[in-house]
Design an enzyme around this catalytic site. Structure first.
Site, PDB file in Angstrom:
ATOM      1  N   HIS A 180       0.818  -1.200   0.000  1.00 20.44           N
ATOM      2  CA  HIS A 180       0.000   0.000   0.000  1.00 20.44           C
ATOM      3  C   HIS A 180       0.860   1.262   0.000  1.00 20.44           C
ATOM      4  O   HIS A 180       0.555   2.237  -0.667  1.00 20.44           O
ATOM      5  CB  HIS A 180      -0.901  -0.023   1.239  1.00 20.44           C
TER       6      HIS A 180
ATOM      7  N   LYS B 245      -6.164  14.737  -6.827  1.00 28.60           N
ATOM      8  CA  LYS B 245      -5.769  13.390  -6.419  1.00 28.60           C
ATOM      9  C   LYS B 245      -6.993  12.492  -6.449  1.00 28.60           C
ATOM     10  O   LYS B 245      -8.091  12.918  -6.092  1.00 28.60           O
ATOM     11  CB  LYS B 245      -5.206  13.450  -4.992  1.00 28.60           C
TER      12      LYS B 245
ATOM     13  N   HIS C 248     -10.650   3.164  -1.943  1.00 29.56           N
ATOM     14  CA  HIS C 248     -10.847   2.648  -0.592  1.00 29.56           C
ATOM     15  C   HIS C 248     -11.681   1.382  -0.695  1.00 29.56           C
ATOM     16  O   HIS C 248     -12.810   1.312  -0.222  1.00 29.56           O
ATOM     17  CB  HIS C 248     -11.521   3.713   0.280  1.00 29.56           C
TER      18      HIS C 248
ATOM     19  N   ASP D 122      -5.604  14.666   0.990  1.00 33.06           N
ATOM     20  CA  ASP D 122      -4.460  14.655   0.070  1.00 33.06           C
ATOM     21  C   ASP D 122      -4.202  16.025  -0.550  1.00 33.06           C
ATOM     22  O   ASP D 122      -3.110  16.559  -0.384  1.00 33.06           O
ATOM     23  CB  ASP D 122      -4.644  13.565  -0.991  1.00 33.06           C
TER      24      ASP D 122
ATOM     25  N   GLN E 274      -8.797   8.593  11.937  1.00 31.78           N
ATOM     26  CA  GLN E 274      -8.960   9.574  10.858  1.00 31.78           C
ATOM     27  C   GLN E 274      -8.791  11.018  11.301  1.00 31.78           C
ATOM     28  O   GLN E 274      -8.571  11.310  12.480  1.00 31.78           O
ATOM     29  CB  GLN E 274     -10.352   9.393  10.251  1.00 31.78           C
TER      30      GLN E 274
ATOM     31  N   ASP F 111      -3.851   8.465 -13.138  1.00 26.49           N
ATOM     32  CA  ASP F 111      -4.103   7.055 -13.367  1.00 26.49           C
ATOM     33  C   ASP F 111      -4.337   6.340 -12.043  1.00 26.49           C
ATOM     34  O   ASP F 111      -3.552   6.442 -11.128  1.00 26.49           O
ATOM     35  CB  ASP F 111      -2.906   6.429 -14.093  1.00 26.49           C
TER      36      ASP F 111
ATOM     37  N   GLY G   1      -1.526   9.606  -9.108  1.00 24.92           N
ATOM     38  CA  GLY G   1      -2.253   8.365  -9.324  1.00 24.92           C
ATOM     39  C   GLY G   1      -2.083   7.464  -8.140  1.00 24.92           C
ATOM     40  O   GLY G   1      -1.529   7.854  -7.110  1.00 24.92           O
TER      41      GLY G   1
END
Lengths: 274, 996
Positions: free
Chosen positions: B247, B316, B320, B342, B549, B737, B781
């Site tokens: 990840h 971005k 998820h 982001d 979060q 992408d 991406g």
């Protein structure tokens, strides 16, 4: 002449402050200040310095206890630093000074839940109406035709012929009252200045999607008896230029959007009365 | 003693939530119930007097106009079964948090530590039900047992026990702040057991690299001097596992690949990312020379391009997927509020101007048996849609563009793509705002939410396939309001230059954010015991890697810290100094004054040799269907309009605020009744300017069944085509992408790894081949490489999917064009040539085939079309334009017609065709999905000028807009082959998802 000054409160989930301030400027206000609620609570900004208070759209505190409930509670109890007063006292003084408040969407929900609308008999801290979950149970973003009651004391809707076309964007827009008498008074005094209607503004409607939430008597917006305080679920600040209209690429529309009149009327009133 | 405050609706008030549940019980579970009513329950675990409780219940907790309250007395009556659903301990309870704050305001003092409010909902179900039915309703609909608990009581039991007993879901963990060490001097099997049992997702090679590091005599010596043993601490091992996870590290995209192209020719590729993605951007930028508009690419949380001299544009897109498979609502909500961080954490921070979202699901009406543990696609659909609705709407960011894609294989894992764009001033106080730096001595500050056990092992868990034992703690629920408060504060702090560096706490938590920040200056020293916790009892390693979060990490210069902290306090945002950035070369974690991790940055960030992955392409051969020509295709057109991939998504889109912030120019829906599907969105982010941001996307996973090269080529072309259709400029355009793949690494479980890897190689080659011709740099991406479900018997792999998002500018948004035809008499043009390319089309899918002739993109021809069309649009020659994609010309024409409220007459004989004339047929011309085509209408008086503008491209007049609202298509033989009124076409298109 007095400088017409508008204040837009933001913070804790308010989302429409930028376009509301933009609409105030376009409408003729000399100043449109966006103030974070923190700036009011610390006393950096005082309501007394402004003429027009915008309580605008968003999700105050996530609408977690029901739309705008937590903020209504906050405004009622929070005190202003260094001053012996609660914020709510600044607001009632603002009203007593003959100034203007426009609550849009979440701001309307806030006004209603604080008791500032319809405020029958000038009682600004007694809740008699509410805005709750749309009958369809879903958030809706769609444009609605709103028939204007020409006999309404609302200074914001002055000069509107027939009605206005504006977007609604809410999950809790169903207007309800505590009892039949309240509704009677609202109607008798022409406080229900905006109603969801057909596109020719001939009659109010309870049909979805023209009426997106099932409000009683198709009420989309109301004012107090002075006409200076108004709340509405649709967003006038979201239609101040033709490119915001959903069909601007196919219809011949004037440059100015239909929602701007609310802000122009407010600015004009301030300039004439202060 | 905890108190229960129950809030009921007054009898005469309708209960839309209850009504919805009743409908869903019928829909999902095929059970008929008479009535469902709901009660909101607040369990107040705080020392409040009776009077205070009444004030709270009557004040913030209830609405006197429509609700009643009841304190410590059960309110439920008139039901057969009661189901109460609340959260499990430690799960984010946003309403509970707000309720606690409200009590604080009311009492004039905040709740004490350990006090809290917890919410639950009671569902009162009436009807002839058995206990088993109630159980089914609870577990099949009302409660996600992963994050929620439930209780069922029948009326008699409820009465007998006097209601539901108060329950406080407080996290009770024994305070164990101990640090363990892990002995790595063990067998290979034991090393793998350590990795597996700890959800570390480290391979044997990686475990051995770690083992070797700790054997290094210099390392041992140094550790000894710090009082550390030779074996790694759990904090260290966890930090390495996060940093090295697929990840975070994108090991597959950085791998050495041996690619066999199927003809026996092999090629060595050292890093797909460097060889194709980075190279695309580098080559495009070099070719653009001084017209280069890229400001920051691939190095920050999002890509940054120039918008104008004063503003920069940030974008971005994230996925998820794994969390959304387990908890669709929480997973998707976290997805959207996560991607918001982001752009906010890019450069010195950006104001967020819009969201985009694309969901890939299995059929929500799926009726076959599903493997255990997989949620029904309909539940995933409902949960994801609602999660993104709450995340986007509550954050005040308009959702302007997106799509829903359906394929049965997404039952194995749904794909949830969430994108966010931002706008930042080009400079702040004279410094470029897309750049940031850290100077040793700067303070490490964390702002926003507190740390809990939520989201532990998110990064490593998403680096593995979904299985029966996927960890509960990997799921988080986002809290948009805490984040919004933080952003309101930070954007003001940014403008005062109160911090030097900002980044997001996402996957891997502090371990990743501080680890990456440390690279900027060369080290850090951080005290984990200073981190604010949701509840006591977290071990240091948990604090380090928790993905709780709504947190940002910042570097604040010491001279600014007082002002920063003061301002945070005023804005109601928690900010904590955790340590200092250094130049020691060490990632140094303390707990109090004890060192718990001491990792050289050089080892953490560069210690990993590339994976070696084989790739072997073998072109699949599918049955080529023989399609008998028919006299009439009206039924086929209507069937296509009713297919899930083509039909209207309005019931979903209307739930997303797409207009907040006031800049909406081209909305998701357009046309005479505001219900035609727009190709792309146009937004004016600066309200007193007419410069527009244009955003569109392309996605076509089905094409991977034939060739992932063409899947990618078509996604790129579709994204650009949609963007160009509304008026996006080719002179300032960028791509993003997002790869979502099934595991492409050869292993026992993935014997077809080499084929899947070859698909990935080919998609990357397409990316380079097309984006360089289109002069479209890739600015950001993400990849998500383990989208498989495996429970030991059933394996479901998603079709390899590239989401290609396109963002750019149009100088004057007032020139934007929408897809609805505008008036009768306008002439209809088709831009781009059609070929016999029905392979993997929606049409063949309906007939039960895949075929082989996948659409091929001719980049040069496409570019010529787009350039000429762009010039025509700028000259005001275009009345409407709609892109041709799923369902081909027939579907595009039908949509344009019914959106505009006029008819269209077409003559297929006029359609530009490329290829062998023998392959030309009505079916091909109507339904082929050949790329790079646009259906354009032009006012009669502008026809000559338009044709002149399009000269030299494949473009032909193929019909006209008619007053009669009917789609009428003349076939090659001269007879009418499609003939249907707008009303019936629109009804077919709107029907499938309208009630969802």
């Amino acid at each position: 002449m007095t400088k017409a000054k508008a204040l837009v409160i933001t913070g804790n989930g308010t989302n429409c402050e930028t376009e509301a301030a933009h609409a105030c400027k376009l409408g003729g206000f000399d100043e449109a200040r966006i103030a974070h609620i923190a700036e009011l609570l610390t006393g950096e900004v005082t309501l007394d310095d402004y003429h027009f208070l915008n309580l605008t759209g968003g999700f105050l505190d996530g609408d977690d206890l029901g739309s705008a409930k937590a903020q209504a509670n906050r405004l009622r109890y929070a005190t202003v630093e260094g001053k012996q007063e609660r914020l709510v006292e600044q607001i009632t003084r603002f009203i007593a000074d003959g100034k203007l408040i426009l609550g849009v969407c979440n701001g309307f929900q806030l006004l209603v839940k604080m008791g500032m609308l319809p405020a029958l008999g000038g009682n600004y801290l007694n809740q008699t109406a509410t805005l709750t979950y749309n009958e369809g149970g879903r958030f809706q973003d769609r444009w609605c035709y709103l028939k204007v009651d020409a006999a309404s004391p609302s200074l914001y809707t002055r000069g509107i012929e027939g009605g206005v076309y504006l977007p609604v964007r809410h999950g809790e827009g169903k207007f309800l009252v505590d009892d039949a008498k309240t509704l009677e008074m609202i109607e008798a005094k022409h406080l229900s200045c905006l109603k969801y209607s057909d596109k020719n503004y001939t009659a109010a409607t309870m049909e979805f999607p023209e009426n997106p939430n099932g409000s009683v008597n198709a009420i989309a917006g109301i004012c107090d008896e002075t006409g200076r305080i108004m709340g509405l679920m649709p967003h006038p600040e979201a239609f101040v230029h033709r490119t915001q209209h959903p069909r601007w690429t196919r219809e011949e529309l004037p440059e100015e959007g239909e929602g701007l009149i609310f802000f122009k009327n407010a600015a004009q009133y301030v300039k004439e009365n202060f | 003693m905890p108190h229960r405050i129950e809030i009921t609706l007054k009898d005469e008030v309708r209960d839309p939530r209850g009504e919805r549940i009743k409908r869903e019980i019928a829909h999902f579970l095929h059970l008929e119930v008479a009535d469902v009513r709901t009660i909101d329950v607040y369990t107040v675990d705080a020392a409040l007097s009776a009077e205070e409780l009444t004030q709270v219940a009557a004040g913030p907790f209830s609405d006197p106009v429509i609700q009643n309250y009841s304190i410590d007395k059960p309110a439920a009556t008139g039901f057969d079964y009661l189901v109460e659903v609340g959260f499990r301990p430690g799960v984010t309870d946003n309403v509970g948090r707000t309720a606690g704050e409200a009590i604080g305001y009311l009492l004039g003092r905040p709740l004490a530590a350990g006090e809290g409010v917890y919410t639950s909902v009671q569902y009162l179900v009436s009807g002839k039900l058995a206990q088993a039915d109630a159980e089914k309703i609870a577990t099949g609909l009302l409660c996600n047992t992963l994050i929620q608990r439930y209780q069922i009581l029948d009326a008699a039991t409820f009465k007998a026990q006097g209601g539901v007993a108060p329950f406080v879901p407080k996290v009770q963990v024994e305070a164990k702040v101990e640090v363990n060490t892990i002995n790595l001097e063990v067998s290979d099997e034991e090393l793998m057991r350590i990795s597996r049992d700890g959800v570390l997702a480290l391979t044997l090679d990686e475990m051995k690299i770690i083992q070797a590091h700790y054997r290094d005599p210099q390392v041992v010596e140094k550790r000894k001097s710090l009082g550390l043993g030779a074996a790694p601490t759990d904090v260290e091992l966890e930090a390495l596992a996060q940093t090295w996870s697929e990840h975070c590290k994108h090991k597959i995209f950085s791998a050495d690949v041996t690619y066999d192209d199927g003809s026996g020719k092999t090629e060595k590729i050292n890093s797909l990312f460097k060889s194709y993605i980075q190279k695309t951007t580098a080559d495009v930028r070099a070719a653009q020379g001084d017209k280069d508009y890229c400001l920051s690419v691939f190095k920050d949380n999002a890509g940054v391009i120039k918008f104008n001299d004063d503003w920069s544009l940030v974008f971005k897109v994230e996925t998820h997927n794994s969390p959304s498979a387990l908890d669709p609502y929480g997973g998707a909500l976290t997805g959207i509020v996560g991607v918001n961080r982001d752009p906010f954490g890019t450069g010195k921070g950006a104001k967020l101007i819009f969201n985009t979202d694309v969901f890939c699901f299995a059929d929500p009406f799926y009726e076959k048996e599903l493997p255990k543990r997989l949620l029904h696609p309909r539940r995933i659909y409902e949960g994801v849609v609602e999660g993104v609705e709450h995340g986007g709407n509550k954050s005040g960011i308009p959702t302007v563009n997106g799509s829903l894609v359906f394929d049965e294989r997404f039952a194995g894992k749904p794909l949830v793509f969430c994108g966010t764009a931002g706008l930042m001033p080009a400079t702040i106080k004279g410094e470029a705002s897309h750049k940031k730096n850290i100077i040793p001595g700067d303070l490490i500050v964390m702002t926003g939410g507190r740390i809990g056990k939520d989201g532990i092992h998110g990064a490593t868990f998403s680096s593995e396939e979904l299985n029966e034992n996927s960890p509960v703690s990997a799921v988080q629920i986002g809290d948009p309001i805490t984040q919004k408060r933080m952003f309101d504060f930070l954007i003001r702090a940014r403008d005062k230059a109160l911090y030097r560096f900002i980044t997001d706490n996402g996957a891997g938590g502090l371990s990743s954010s501080i680890g990456e920040m440390s690279e900027e200056c060369g080290g850090c020293q951080l005290d984990l015991s200073k981190a604010p916790l949701k509840y006591p009892g977290l071990a240091p390693w948990e604090i380090l890697i928790s993905e709780a979060q709504e947190r940002m990490s910042l570097a604040v210069p010491p001279e600014k810290i007082d002002e920063f902290m003061d301002m945070a306090k005023r804005y109601g945002v928690e900010a904590t100094v955790l340590g200092t950035f250094t130049d020691s070369g060490i990632f140094h974690m303390l707990y109090g004054d004890k060192t718990v991790a001491y990792l050289p940055l050089s080892f953490m960030h560069a210690g990993l040799p590339p994976m070696q992955i084989p790739a072997r392409w073998e072109k699949p051969v599918h049955e080529e269907p023989k399609l008998a020509p028919a006299a009439d295709y009206t039924t086929d057109v209507k069937a296509l309009l009713s297919s899930l991939n083509i039909c209207s998504k309005e019931s979903v889109v209307r739930r997303y605020d797409h207009e907040v912030q006031g800049g909406s120019v081209v909305k998701p829906f357009t046309g005479v009744d505001n219900d035609g599907p727009s190709d792309a969105a146009v937004v004016r982010p600066i309200l007193d300017s007419f410069e527009g941001v244009v955003v569109g996307h392309g996605i076509c996973p089905r094409y991977s069944d034939i060739d992932a090269y063409d899947m990618a080529a078509n996604a790129i072309d579709e994204g650009l085509r949609n963007y160009v259709a509304v008026g996006g400029s080719l002179d300032l355009v960028a791509g993003l992408d997002n790869f979502c793949w099934c595991d492409p690494v050869l292993s026992e479980r993935t014997p077809d790894g080499p084929y899947k890897m070859a698909q990935l190689v080919r998609a990357n080659k397409a990316l380079y081949d097309y984006c360089t011709v289109f002069s479209m740099p890739l600015i950001s991406g993400k990849d998500s490489m383990k989208n498989d479900f495996y429970d030991g018997t059933t394996k479901i792999s998603i079709p390899p999917t590239l989401l290609f998002s396109v963002i750019g500018k149009m100088e004057d948004a007032r020139l934007a064009v929408t897809m609805d035809v505008k008036r009768a008499g306008d002439q209809v043009y088709l831009l781009g040539a059609t070929a016999n390319e029905l392979g993997a089309s929606e049409y063949l899918a309906q007939k039960g085939f895949v075929g082989n002739n996948v659409p091929k993109v001719d980049a040069q021809a496409a570019l010529a079309t787009y350039r000429a069309y762009g010039a025509a649009l700028k000259a005001g020659l275009v009345a409407s334009c709609h892109d041709l994609s799923d369902g081909g010309l027939a579907v595009a024409a039908a949509e344009s017609a019914f959106a505009g409220g006029f008819g269209i007459e077409l003559d297929l004989a006029q359609v530009p065709f490329k290829g062998d004339a023998a392959e030309k047929s009505d079916i091909v011309l109507l339904f082929s999905e050949s790329a790079s085509r646009l259906l354009v209408t032009v006012r009669a008086e502008k026809v000559a000028e338009f044709e002149k503008a399009m000269a030299g491209t494949a473009c032909a007049k193929i019909g006209a807009v008619t007053a009669e609202p009917t789609l009428k298509v003349k076939g090659l033989a001269g007879n009418v082959v499609v003939n249907a009124g707008n009303a019936e076409l629109k009804a077919a298109w709107q029907e499938p998802l309208k009630d969802l």
